[in-house]
Every structure is written in structure tokens, then in C-alpha cells.
Design a protein around this motif. Sequence first.
Motif, PDB file in Angstrom:
ATOM      1  N   PHE A  51     -22.412  43.477 -29.149  1.00 18.36           N
ATOM      2  CA  PHE A  51     -21.593  44.478 -28.481  1.00 18.36           C
ATOM      3  C   PHE A  51     -20.352  43.821 -27.877  1.00 18.36           C
ATOM      4  N   ARG A  87     -18.364  43.803 -25.278  1.00 13.45           N
ATOM      5  CA  ARG A  87     -18.110  44.272 -23.906  1.00 13.45           C
ATOM      6  C   ARG A  87     -16.743  43.834 -23.403  1.00 13.45           C
ATOM      7  N   ALA A 128     -17.660  53.870 -28.512  1.00 12.74           N
ATOM      8  CA  ALA A 128     -17.934  53.428 -27.144  1.00 12.74           C
ATOM      9  C   ALA A 128     -16.990  54.112 -26.160  1.00 12.74           C
ATOM     10  N   HIS A 135     -25.195  52.324 -25.609  1.00 14.48           N
ATOM     11  CA  HIS A 135     -24.942  51.424 -24.477  1.00 14.48           C
ATOM     12  C   HIS A 135     -26.214  51.113 -23.692  1.00 14.48           C
ATOM     13  N   GLN A 172     -26.611  47.840 -21.820  1.00 17.84           N
ATOM     14  CA  GLN A 172     -25.263  47.322 -21.596  1.00 17.84           C
ATOM     15  C   GLN A 172     -24.521  48.113 -20.525  1.00 17.84           C
ATOM     16  N   SER A 193     -22.677  46.842 -34.043  1.00  9.20           N
ATOM     17  CA  SER A 193     -22.194  46.234 -32.797  1.00  9.20           C
ATOM     18  C   SER A 193     -22.300  47.195 -31.621  1.00  9.20           C
ATOM     19  N   SER A 194     -22.857  48.371 -31.866  1.00  8.11           N
ATOM     20  CA  SER A 194     -23.058  49.356 -30.807  1.00  8.11           C
ATOM     21  C   SER A 194     -24.542  49.436 -30.471  1.00  8.11           C
TER      22      SER A 194
END
Length: 380
Positions: A43, A45, A92, A163, A166, A209-210
Motif C-alpha cells: 500500500f 501510504r 483510495a 484500507h 492501514q 496495492s490496495s
Amino acid sequence: MERLLPTDFPGADTAYDLLDLTRELADRELAPRVADFEERGQFPRAVIRTLGRAGLLGLPYPEEHGGAGQPYEVYLQVLEILASRWLAVAEAVSVHTLSCFPVYAYGGEQLRKLLPDMLGGELLGAYCLSEPQGGSDAASLATKATHEGEEYVVTGTKAWITHAGQADFYNIFCRTGGPGPAGISCLLADAATPGIVPQAAERTMGLRSSPVAQIAFDGARIPADRLVGAEGEGFKIAMQALDSGRLGIAACAVGLAQAALDYAVGYAREREQFGRSILEYQGLRFMLADAATGISAARALTLAAARLRDAGRPYSIEAAKAKLFATDMAMRVTTDAVQVLGGYGYVTDHPVERYMREAKVLQIVEGTNQIQRLVISRGL
């Protein structure tokens, strides 16, 4: 992407500057990283935080709360640009924007004090509505919140939470009353609250990547002043947020499809068969023409719904139409892009195979396309 704001659009110069900034950030921060992060399933961030500090995580919210005061018509074009470089990042942004809505629209003065950090990207949000046994049937959710003194004690499990693990805060839609929509409320919880336990991430087809996972609520104690709105208003809050979220997903679909078309056209221009560019063959040209037409139609439908929202007019059904049409279109266009590349479209050397895998989820999230058809048909 074509410029679609009219010349007399209020704040058009600022909006165009914003779109140019978005393209610059997308080309510099997103495009060079997407393949690596997707392959590793990591992810980004730090990238999301960069977008937040550039003002892209609070675009449709008022400036007095830390937002940018932009119309939804502009915000959706920003999402389209981001999606054309990295869909997981655009998703995102869309999910985070959705997650800020309950506090903005229904939160009291105390909760609204959190908005500057939420809209500035320092706090990342998640939206906990779906459950393992009730994705489309949100009114039957079973996660329970019992009011005990100055706290709510939350028990249950949420599923498919973007998410998860995260996010810094979660909107929890839970049952505080009897059965049906009237018994549902919304709580805002800090992710670090004891008893909130993100589970292992799902192994997804696309958007690797999510992070998406279930979240278990094991007697999590949420302060009573974190109730968003009144008890029993949760379902209304959830549905209003989803109307806006569906427009976000539609814009993501348009951006993804545009990326697929652009790549396919570039490949077809360079690829030669039988002594000439394959772009010269009518069968392929017509496929690309249909793709371009579908993208333009989906973009127009999405922005038309956004203009209704900006004008304060009903737009729920138009949002459902946009989400349905745009995501079905993206699935067709990305599939055709793979076909244009032939065998090369099936390998990871080219991004069209990823575009095709990513397009599928857009037909599912924020209400499946079957649910969108139900919403539209009821409106008839």
C-alpha cells in the motif's frame, strides 16, 4: 483527457490549474511506481499522504473545514486522471473522500474538529458497511453496538474493507436498535481502539496495492460522543455517502478505460503485421472507435450526474446509471485492449492485463451493478 469545464464555469482557471497539478503529480509520483507496488502488493501510504498535502484528499469539502471547496464536477476529473495512472490510488482517494462524508454531513461540532486532519490526508479513513453475509443487503447488517454508560460496545465482523489495517479511523455502521434500516447507527472509531482487529488481507485479482480485509470487532469500546448523527440515522448516512461514492467509482472507471485505450492505440500504431501497422486494419480500428465512444459517453454521464449534485438536485438514480454504465464500459474496453495486443496483452510486460483485472472489481464495489439496475428500475 479532454477539458470539459465550460468557459464560464465559476473558478474555471483555478480548476484547470488543479487538473494540471494533478497530471503533474500523477506523472511524477504515481506512474513510475505503480508496477512495482502492484507486484509487491504494498500500500502506497506515503503517496497518499503526498496527495493529501497537495490538497487532493479534501477537494469537494468546504475550505473552512480544511477542504478545497471544489465542485464534484472538478473532483471527479481529478479522480479520472489519478485512475489513468494508478487505479488503486484513485480508489483510495475515493474511499477516503467517502469516509469523510458522515462526519462532515452529520457530525456535531466536536467531531467536525477532526475534519482538517481528515481532509488534509494526515488521517486516512475507511468505511465499514459490508459484512460477510450481507454485502448488497446492507439493511440486514448484524454488527451490534450496545450502549453502556458513556460508551458503545461493538461486536461483529465487517468484510471487504478497503484500507483495513492501514486506516486511522473507521466509520462503523452497526445495529443499535431493532431489525431493518431504522435500527442502524454510525460510529466513528479510532483505528487503535482495543478490540478492533483487522484480519489478514484478501488475495485479490487486481488492486493488489490496495489492502482489503475483514475487520473483527471484539467488544471494542467506542466513546458515546463518537456517534455520528442520531441513533437510527446510520442507514440514511450510508446510502447518501454511497451516492457520492458511486460517482467516484464511475470516474475511476473512465480513467482506467482511457489508460487502456491510449496504450492500445499506441501499441497498434507501432505494431506491424503483413507489411503495415495493425492500426490500419478496419476490424481493429472499429474496436478502438467503439472504445473511444464508450469512454466519452461514460464521462459525460458521470459529469452530468455530478452537476446535479453540485446544484443540490436529486442525483441518486443518475449516480447509479453512471456507475453501471462506466464500469461495464471499462470492463469491455480493457478486455478489448488485451485483444488488440494479442499474446502480448496476456503477459505482465504490458499493463493492459492489469487494467483488465482491475476493471472487474469496479463492477462490484459501492454496490454491484445488479444493485445499480435495481436502483434505476425502482426509479422508473
